[in-house]
Design a protein around this motif. Structure first.
Motif, PDB file in Angstrom:
ATOM      1  N   ILE A   5      79.824  97.238  44.098  1.00 19.54           N
ATOM      2  CA  ILE A   5      79.870  98.634  43.668  1.00 19.54           C
ATOM      3  C   ILE A   5      78.864  98.874  42.553  1.00 19.54           C
ATOM      4  CG2 ILE A   5      81.301 100.393  42.544  1.00 19.54           C
ATOM      5  CD1 ILE A   5      83.696  99.314  44.030  1.00 19.54           C
ATOM      6  N   LEU A   6      78.776  97.938  41.612  1.00 18.57           N
ATOM      7  CA  LEU A   6      77.814  98.075  40.511  1.00 18.57           C
ATOM      8  C   LEU A   6      76.379  98.033  41.029  1.00 18.57           C
ATOM      9  CD1 LEU A   6      79.429  95.894  37.686  1.00 18.57           C
ATOM     10  CD2 LEU A   6      79.289  98.391  37.819  1.00 18.57           C
ATOM     11  N   TYR A   7      76.111  97.148  41.996  1.00 24.80           N
ATOM     12  CA  TYR A   7      74.768  97.085  42.574  1.00 24.80           C
ATOM     13  C   TYR A   7      74.422  98.414  43.248  1.00 24.80           C
ATOM     14  CZ  TYR A   7      75.227  92.002  41.972  1.00 24.80           C
ATOM     15  OH  TYR A   7      75.418  90.742  41.462  1.00 24.80           O
ATOM     16  N   ALA A   8      75.378  98.978  43.986  1.00 28.64           N
ATOM     17  CA  ALA A   8      75.154 100.261  44.656  1.00 28.64           C
ATOM     18  C   ALA A   8      74.895 101.358  43.627  1.00 28.64           C
ATOM     19  CB  ALA A   8      76.354 100.615  45.526  1.00 28.64           C
ATOM     20  N   THR A  13      71.232 105.111  41.054  1.00 30.44           N
ATOM     21  CA  THR A  13      70.681 105.637  39.804  1.00 30.44           C
ATOM     22  C   THR A  13      69.158 105.532  39.784  1.00 30.44           C
ATOM     23  OG1 THR A  13      72.683 105.042  38.583  1.00 30.44           O
ATOM     24  CG2 THR A  13      70.683 105.391  37.287  1.00 30.44           C
ATOM     25  N   ALA A  14      68.629 104.377  40.222  1.00 29.99           N
ATOM     26  CA  ALA A  14      67.178 104.175  40.244  1.00 29.99           C
ATOM     27  C   ALA A  14      66.504 105.170  41.190  1.00 29.99           C
ATOM     28  CB  ALA A  14      66.856 102.745  40.669  1.00 29.99           C
ATOM     29  N   ALA A  15      67.106 105.382  42.362  1.00 29.53           N
ATOM     30  CA  ALA A  15      66.526 106.308  43.335  1.00 29.53           C
ATOM     31  C   ALA A  15      66.497 107.729  42.779  1.00 29.53           C
ATOM     32  CB  ALA A  15      67.310 106.263  44.640  1.00 29.53           C
ATOM     33  N   LEU A  16      67.578 108.130  42.109  1.00 34.69           N
ATOM     34  CA  LEU A  16      67.635 109.468  41.533  1.00 34.69           C
ATOM     35  C   LEU A  16      66.656 109.621  40.376  1.00 34.69           C
ATOM     36  CD1 LEU A  16      71.491 110.066  41.591  1.00 34.69           C
ATOM     37  CD2 LEU A  16      69.770 111.197  42.997  1.00 34.69           C
ATOM     38  N   ALA A  17      66.456 108.559  39.596  1.00 34.31           N
ATOM     39  CA  ALA A  17      65.524 108.619  38.464  1.00 34.31           C
ATOM     40  C   ALA A  17      64.081 108.723  38.948  1.00 34.31           C
ATOM     41  CB  ALA A  17      65.697 107.394  37.571  1.00 34.31           C
ATOM     42  N   PHE A  84      76.703 117.322  47.882  1.00 31.13           N
ATOM     43  CA  PHE A  84      76.202 117.935  49.112  1.00 31.13           C
ATOM     44  C   PHE A  84      75.429 119.221  48.795  1.00 31.13           C
ATOM     45  CE2 PHE A  84      80.010 115.961  51.515  1.00 31.13           C
ATOM     46  CZ  PHE A  84      79.328 114.755  51.614  1.00 31.13           C
ATOM     47  N   TYR A  85      75.942 119.969  47.818  1.00 33.16           N
ATOM     48  CA  TYR A  85      75.252 121.193  47.392  1.00 33.16           C
ATOM     49  C   TYR A  85      73.876 120.862  46.805  1.00 33.16           C
ATOM     50  CZ  TYR A  85      74.032 125.016  44.214  1.00 33.16           C
ATOM     51  OH  TYR A  85      73.365 126.003  43.534  1.00 33.16           O
ATOM     52  N   LEU A  86      73.792 119.813  45.985  1.00 33.47           N
ATOM     53  CA  LEU A  86      72.514 119.403  45.415  1.00 33.47           C
ATOM     54  C   LEU A  86      71.538 118.990  46.522  1.00 33.47           C
ATOM     55  CD1 LEU A  86      73.580 117.302  42.282  1.00 33.47           C
ATOM     56  CD2 LEU A  86      72.725 119.659  42.345  1.00 33.47           C
ATOM     57  N   ALA A  87      72.041 118.269  47.527  1.00 31.34           N
ATOM     58  CA  ALA A  87      71.192 117.868  48.655  1.00 31.34           C
ATOM     59  C   ALA A  87      70.634 119.095  49.368  1.00 31.34           C
ATOM     60  CB  ALA A  87      71.990 117.004  49.633  1.00 31.34           C
ATOM     61  N   PHE A  88      71.479 120.121  49.541  1.00 34.14           N
ATOM     62  CA  PHE A  88      71.042 121.350  50.196  1.00 34.14           C
ATOM     63  C   PHE A  88      69.987 122.065  49.362  1.00 34.14           C
ATOM     64  CE2 PHE A  88      71.707 125.971  51.013  1.00 34.14           C
ATOM     65  CZ  PHE A  88      71.233 125.984  52.317  1.00 34.14           C
ATOM     66  N   ALA A 194      68.749 111.982  50.787  1.00 34.47           N
ATOM     67  CA  ALA A 194      69.505 110.854  51.330  1.00 34.47           C
ATOM     68  C   ALA A 194      70.452 110.265  50.292  1.00 34.47           C
ATOM     69  CB  ALA A 194      68.544 109.776  51.831  1.00 34.47           C
ATOM     70  N   VAL A 195      69.992 110.165  49.046  1.00 34.69           N
ATOM     71  CA  VAL A 195      70.835 109.601  47.988  1.00 34.69           C
ATOM     72  C   VAL A 195      72.018 110.521  47.695  1.00 34.69           C
ATOM     73  CG1 VAL A 195      70.924 108.946  45.550  1.00 34.69           C
ATOM     74  CG2 VAL A 195      68.987 108.254  46.947  1.00 34.69           C
ATOM     75  N   PHE A 196      71.771 111.818  47.568  1.00 35.89           N
ATOM     76  CA  PHE A 196      72.863 112.760  47.302  1.00 35.89           C
ATOM     77  C   PHE A 196      73.896 112.734  48.429  1.00 35.89           C
ATOM     78  CE2 PHE A 196      69.959 115.496  44.477  1.00 35.89           C
ATOM     79  CZ  PHE A 196      70.512 114.966  43.329  1.00 35.89           C
ATOM     80  N   LEU A 197      73.433 112.768  49.673  1.00 38.96           N
ATOM     81  CA  LEU A 197      74.355 112.742  50.812  1.00 38.96           C
ATOM     82  C   LEU A 197      75.113 111.411  50.870  1.00 38.96           C
ATOM     83  CD1 LEU A 197      72.233 114.379  53.665  1.00 38.96           C
ATOM     84  CD2 LEU A 197      74.140 115.407  52.414  1.00 38.96           C
ATOM     85  N   GLY A 198      74.396 110.320  50.643  1.00 33.43           N
ATOM     86  CA  GLY A 198      75.027 109.001  50.703  1.00 33.43           C
ATOM     87  C   GLY A 198      76.118 108.837  49.663  1.00 33.43           C
ATOM     88  N   ILE A 199      75.833 109.263  48.430  1.00 31.94           N
ATOM     89  CA  ILE A 199      76.838 109.151  47.368  1.00 31.94           C
ATOM     90  C   ILE A 199      78.019 110.065  47.657  1.00 31.94           C
ATOM     91  CG2 ILE A 199      77.302 109.441  44.900  1.00 31.94           C
ATOM     92  CD1 ILE A 199      74.319 108.881  44.421  1.00 31.94           C
ATOM     93  N   GLY A 200      77.742 111.266  48.168  1.00 26.18           N
ATOM     94  CA  GLY A 200      78.820 112.197  48.492  1.00 26.18           C
ATOM     95  C   GLY A 200      79.757 111.631  49.546  1.00 26.18           C
TER      96      GLY A 200
END
Length: 208
Positions: A5-8, A13-17, A84-88, A194-200
């Motif tokens: 979970i920590l690795y994920a 976080t890195a992808a969003l940054a 999901f809203y942020l992804a949109f 992809a990151v926003f949807l995946g985390i959601g």
């Protein structure tokens, strides 16, 4: 303790940054316009502000976790819908990274640190994002939720600070590469989606 979970969390976080946003674009423009150390001062201020949001989240949500399982599920559901809203919103936005930049007035290092800190602390979107992002990544049944939120907050600060720091130090090369390769913006746009949807989706499927 679930290290997967920590690795994920670190990867997300890195992808969003890395994906273009107001903070890293601001760091990039400060570094290009005034120099690397001014970009790094901005990074230090922005990252320090995250500690305030982490504290608000840790003590507020931790109390809800202890009090009511259904309420905690409602928080996670809200978080997933917000992501999901942020992804949109990213999907609707253009794919170009604007580096034309209006002229940025030069400030001292202390002023930039203070401005970055205030920009972060007074941005309610950061608080909402932390509320949406963190609860699904609680990683231990033995550690208290306050401790876990602080661990996640510090990891978020460390990873984001490293990425933003690299952006500041390599600002000239990054801006040159983005200018020459128009598809970079498109790739980063879909990475962010992809990151926003995946985390959601992960939030919806994860347990307490």
């Amino acid at each position: 303790m679930d290290y997967e979970i920590l690795y994920a969390f670190v990867l997300a976080t890195a992808a969003l940054a890395i994906a273009p946003g107001p903070d890293n674009i601001y760091v990039l423009m400060q570094s290009i316009t005034h120099g690397k150390k001014y970009g790094l001062a901005t990074v230090a201020g922005l990252i320090s502000g995250c500690l305030v949001h982490t504290t608000l989240l840790a003590f507020g949500v931790s109390a809800l976790v202890k009090a009511n399982d259904k309420l905690f599920f409602a928080i996670k559901l809200f978080g997933a819908l917000y992501l999901f809203y942020l992804a949109f919103q990213v999907f609707k936005a253009g794919s170009t990274v604007d580096l034309s930049g209006e002229v940025i007035p030069k400030k001292g290092l202390g002023q930039l640190f203070k401005q970055g800190f205030i920009m972060n602390v007074l941005n309610p979107k950061v608080t909402i994002f932390f509320l949406a992002f963190f609860p699904g990544f609680l990683f231990s049944r033995s550690l208290g939720t306050v401790t876990q939120f602080y661990v996640l907050g510090l990891l978020f600060m460390l990873v984001s600070g490293l990425v933003f720091g690299v952006i500041a130090v390599l600002s000239g090369s990054i801006s040159h590469y983005i200018t020459r390769h128009s598809r970079v913006g498109l790739f980063l746009k879909w990475l962010q989606i992809a990151v926003f949807l995946g985390i959601g989706i992960y939030l919806l499927l994860s347990g307490k």
